[in-house]
Design a protein around this motif. Structure first.
Motif, mmCIF file in Angstrom:
data_model
loop_
_atom_site.group_PDB
_atom_site.id
_atom_site.type_symbol
_atom_site.label_atom_id
_atom_site.label_comp_id
_atom_site.label_asym_id
_atom_site.label_seq_id
_atom_site.Cartn_x
_atom_site.Cartn_y
_atom_site.Cartn_z
ATOM 1 N N TYR A 140 -32.681 26.777 12.458
ATOM 2 C CA TYR A 140 -31.427 27.568 12.859
ATOM 3 C C TYR A 140 -30.339 26.522 12.972
ATOM 4 C CZ TYR A 140 -34.267 31.263 14.812
ATOM 5 O OH TYR A 140 -35.104 32.362 14.967
ATOM 6 N N ILE A 147 -36.913 21.004 18.816
ATOM 7 C CA ILE A 147 -36.659 20.452 19.933
ATOM 8 C C ILE A 147 -38.073 20.372 20.899
ATOM 9 C CG2 ILE A 147 -34.654 21.583 20.415
ATOM 10 C CD1 ILE A 147 -35.889 23.955 21.905
ATOM 11 N N TYR A 179 -31.394 36.192 16.966
ATOM 12 C CA TYR A 179 -30.395 36.756 16.230
ATOM 13 C C TYR A 179 -29.594 35.465 15.559
ATOM 14 C CZ TYR A 179 -26.880 35.259 19.424
ATOM 15 O OH TYR A 179 -26.190 34.460 20.479
ATOM 16 N N GLY A 196 -32.970 19.442 7.750
ATOM 17 C CA GLY A 196 -33.736 20.413 8.800
ATOM 18 C C GLY A 196 -33.163 21.959 8.018
ATOM 19 N N GLY A 197 -34.133 22.698 7.869
ATOM 20 C CA GLY A 197 -33.751 24.173 7.292
ATOM 21 C C GLY A 197 -34.032 25.018 8.595
HETATM 22 P P1 NAD Z 1 -36.076 24.659 14.273
HETATM 23 O O1 NAD Z 1 -37.487 24.616 14.908
HETATM 24 O O2 NAD Z 1 -35.371 26.122 13.960
HETATM 25 O O3 NAD Z 1 -36.088 24.111 12.772
HETATM 26 C C1 NAD Z 1 -36.598 22.764 12.735
HETATM 27 C C2 NAD Z 1 -36.488 22.607 11.336
HETATM 28 O O4 NAD Z 1 -36.842 20.996 11.047
HETATM 29 C C3 NAD Z 1 -37.639 23.114 10.159
HETATM 30 O O5 NAD Z 1 -37.439 24.017 9.834
HETATM 31 C C4 NAD Z 1 -37.660 21.951 9.356
HETATM 32 O O6 NAD Z 1 -37.075 22.535 8.140
HETATM 33 C C5 NAD Z 1 -37.259 20.808 9.832
HETATM 34 N N1 NAD Z 1 -37.942 19.540 9.880
HETATM 35 C C6 NAD Z 1 -39.084 19.412 10.806
HETATM 36 N N2 NAD Z 1 -39.467 18.124 10.621
HETATM 37 C C7 NAD Z 1 -38.766 17.696 10.036
HETATM 38 C C8 NAD Z 1 -38.707 16.223 9.369
HETATM 39 N N3 NAD Z 1 -39.742 15.360 9.638
HETATM 40 N N4 NAD Z 1 -37.651 15.987 8.296
HETATM 41 C C9 NAD Z 1 -36.793 16.836 8.104
HETATM 42 N N5 NAD Z 1 -37.011 18.194 8.529
HETATM 43 C C10 NAD Z 1 -37.603 18.528 9.252
HETATM 44 O O7 NAD Z 1 -35.114 23.783 15.185
HETATM 45 P P2 NAD Z 1 -33.643 23.525 14.902
HETATM 46 O O8 NAD Z 1 -33.067 24.093 13.856
HETATM 47 O O9 NAD Z 1 -33.557 21.975 15.178
HETATM 48 O O10 NAD Z 1 -33.006 24.035 16.259
HETATM 49 C C11 NAD Z 1 -33.091 23.787 17.470
HETATM 50 C C12 NAD Z 1 -33.213 24.776 18.560
HETATM 51 O O11 NAD Z 1 -32.102 25.346 18.696
HETATM 52 C C13 NAD Z 1 -34.344 25.599 18.396
HETATM 53 O O12 NAD Z 1 -34.793 25.972 19.719
HETATM 54 C C14 NAD Z 1 -33.363 26.812 18.060
HETATM 55 O O13 NAD Z 1 -34.306 28.133 18.349
HETATM 56 C C15 NAD Z 1 -32.297 26.578 18.665
HETATM 57 N N6 NAD Z 1 -31.059 27.413 17.765
HETATM 58 C C16 NAD Z 1 -31.223 28.559 17.869
HETATM 59 C C17 NAD Z 1 -30.286 29.536 17.217
HETATM 60 C C18 NAD Z 1 -30.408 31.031 17.040
HETATM 61 O O14 NAD Z 1 -31.335 31.533 17.553
HETATM 62 N N7 NAD Z 1 -29.600 31.494 16.352
HETATM 63 C C19 NAD Z 1 -29.222 28.663 16.584
HETATM 64 C C20 NAD Z 1 -29.301 27.330 16.731
HETATM 65 C C21 NAD Z 1 -30.135 26.844 17.657
#
Ligand code: NAD
Ligand code: FAD
Length: 426
Positions: free
Chosen positions: A172, A260, A344, A169-170
């Motif tokens: 956050y 999520i 952020y 996953g790329g």
């Molecule tokens: P995200 O939505 O930021 O990223 C999900 C990533 O999953 C995508 O970028 C994609 O690269 C990848 N993906 C999707 N389907 C896939 C698959 N089948 N196989 C492999 N990769 C796949 O979600 P996240 O990074 O899991 O973050 C979870 C939650 O936590 C989000 O709500 C995010 O906003 C929150 N979070 C926020 C921050 C911040 O705001 N700084 C930091 C950490 C987490």
């Protein structure tokens, strides 16, 4: 058995902590408010889990990051809740809700009734199983949503010094965990299906700026493919990751961040849902007037965009929670929630902020081989979004203020020439 409260906060995460603080500021009596949380600890600042919690030294541990320390407010320790007469029902999952009777049934068999319910159930991490891959329960496969997950990542890192981590996953979680793993001297390979990291927010140009920095720290990127299966040894540990493009990557640990899903399950068929969350109005009130929803689980009207959005960020959780409590306690004096979306992140020594919406045309500025870069998004002739990496407090305030003002932009070339100067002079 059962108990009755005037106010019940369902969920004990970020929004719950900020809501509790606001309730006390506006005056709740002893025993009037209760928080029910599946987690065994009082509300804490979840963002710490991918950052300070994973540091090799001077790592953040509770009680240092209970809410509301992130906003330079009071730090709400269990003692604080006790002193304010707020009942913390921890380690307790609510398994059903009856909105007509205004009751919640816990997994321990208790019925808790409310006059007003604030739903702050947040979200759960998507599992690989939902994409047809098995093996998520292996001991060295880690997700990251709560304290237990963070401890698991920490233990996995400790058990493989100098080892190989595959980050799936790329987004956050992927970006922040990759940085923390590198700081812990673990070799990191990131795998994600998109053409660049942070595809939901970053432009290709911004993404390549961060990817170049990560590469300089030794991170390898494998893009445009996904995991197809794990190789698991007889101890139940993953030893390698197979990708759909046919490659095989040896692994000592795996971190998965693939998005999520909001925890709406208790209310499906009982409340109106939208954008995957509980639909609320400008007072954060759901389709049932006794129930409010805040944080990641709420889909609320963003006035600035003229549409309903569900945001997954901490500032939105904090502010929506406080606004909902204001609307509950002082409905006459409380207007509509007028929120400027703010995201952020902090990785390595880098730090960025984003305000508004990332739609329309993009204008980049700054030195992309240096330490300060930025971008504006312009839609239908108006500036609607601003991004800045490496800014000062004043500069971040300036891009926030500018985005809130939504100025008309006639000449994109001129905006590009002015760069950060545009926000500083608006
Ligand atoms: P995200 O939505 O930021 O990223 C999900 C990533 O999953 C995508 O970028 C994609 O690269 C990848 N993906 C999707 N389907 C896939 C698959 N089948 N196989 C492999 N990769 C796949 O979600 P996240 O990074 O899991 O973050 C979870 C939650 O936590 C989000 O709500 C995010 O906003 C929150 N979070 C926020 C921050 C911040 O705001 N700084 C930091 C950490 C987490
Ligand atoms: P949560 O904080 O997730 O809390 C939900 C709570 O409800 C949990 O305690 C859960 O156990 C409980 N719950 C759910 N269902 C039930 C049930 N049935 N019964 C009882 N309890 C239940 N955002 C940023 O803007 N910047 C960041 O740097 C950042 N970093 C992050 C790092 C990590 C590792 C994670 C996971 C998220 C990060 N976020 C960040 C996002 C931010 O933390 C969330 O937007 C925020 O936590 C949402 O708050 P919430 O109260 O809505 O949900």
């Amino acid at each position: 058995m059962g108990r009755a409260f005037t106010y019940v906060i369902l969920g004990g995460g970020v929004a719950a902590g900020y809501a509790a603080l606001e309730f006390t500021k506006r005056g709740v009596s002893q025993g009037e408010l209760c928080i029910i949380s599946e987690e065994p600890v009082a509300p804490y600042e979840r963002p710490a889990l991918s950052k300070g919690f994973l540091l090799p030294e001077a790592r953040a541990r509770l009680p240092s990051f209970h809410t509301c320390v992130g906003d330079n407010e009071e730090r709400l320790t269990p003692k604080w809740y006790k002193e304010h007469g707020i009942e913390l029902v921890l380690g307790t999952r609510v398994k059903s809700a009856d909105v007509r009777r205004k009751t919640l049934l816990t997994a321990t068999g208790e019925t808790i009734s409310y006059r007003i319910l604030l739903v702050a159930t947040g979200a759960r991490a998507l599992k690989l199983e939902e994409f047809g891959v098995t093996g998520s329960d292996a001991e060295n496969v880690c997700y990251l949503r709560d304290l237990a997950d963070a401890n698991r990542i920490f233990d996995a890192m400790q058990s493989c010094p100098g080892g190989n981590a595959i980050v799936i996953g790329g987004g956050y979680i992927g970006m922040e965990c990759a940085a923390s793993l590198v700081i812990n001297k673990i070799n990191v390979t990131m795998v994600f299906p998109e053409a660049h990291c942070m595809a939901r927010l970053f432009t290709p140009k911004i993404a390549s700026y961060y990817e170049d920095y990560y590469k300089s720290k030794g991170v390898t990127f494998i893009k445009g493919t996904v995991l197809s299966s794990f190789d698991i040894d007889s101890d139940g540990k993953v030893t390698a990751v197979n990708l759909r493009d046919g490659s095989l990557l040896p692994a000592d640990m795996v971190v998965v961040g693939i998005g999520i899903r909001p925890n709406t399950g208790l209310f499906e068929g009982q409340l109106t849902l939208e954008k995957g969350g509980i639909k609320v109005n400008g007072k954060l009130q759901s389709s049932n007037s006794s129930i409010y929803a805040v944080g990641d689980v709420a889909a609320f009207p963003v006035k600035l965009f003229g549409e309903c959005r569900r945001l997954e960020h901490v500032d939105s959780a904090r502010r929506s929670a406080r606004h909902a409590v204001a609307a509950i306690m002082e409905p006459e004096k409380t207007g509509e929630f007028d929120y400027l979306p703010f995201f952020y992140s902090r990785v390595f020594t880098m730090s960025w902020q984003f305000y508004g919406d990332n739609v329309g045309e993009v204008v980049h500025y700054g030195d992309f081989s240096g330490s300060t870069i930025g971008a504006y998004w312009v839609s239908k002739g108006y500036l609607v979004g601003s991004f800045l990496e490496g800014g000062t407090k004043e500069e971040y305030e300036a891009i926030a203020k500018t985005t809130r003002l939504k100025p008309a932009i006639e000449d994109l070339g001129e905006l590009e020439r002015q760069g950060l100067g545009f926000a500083l002079t608006v």
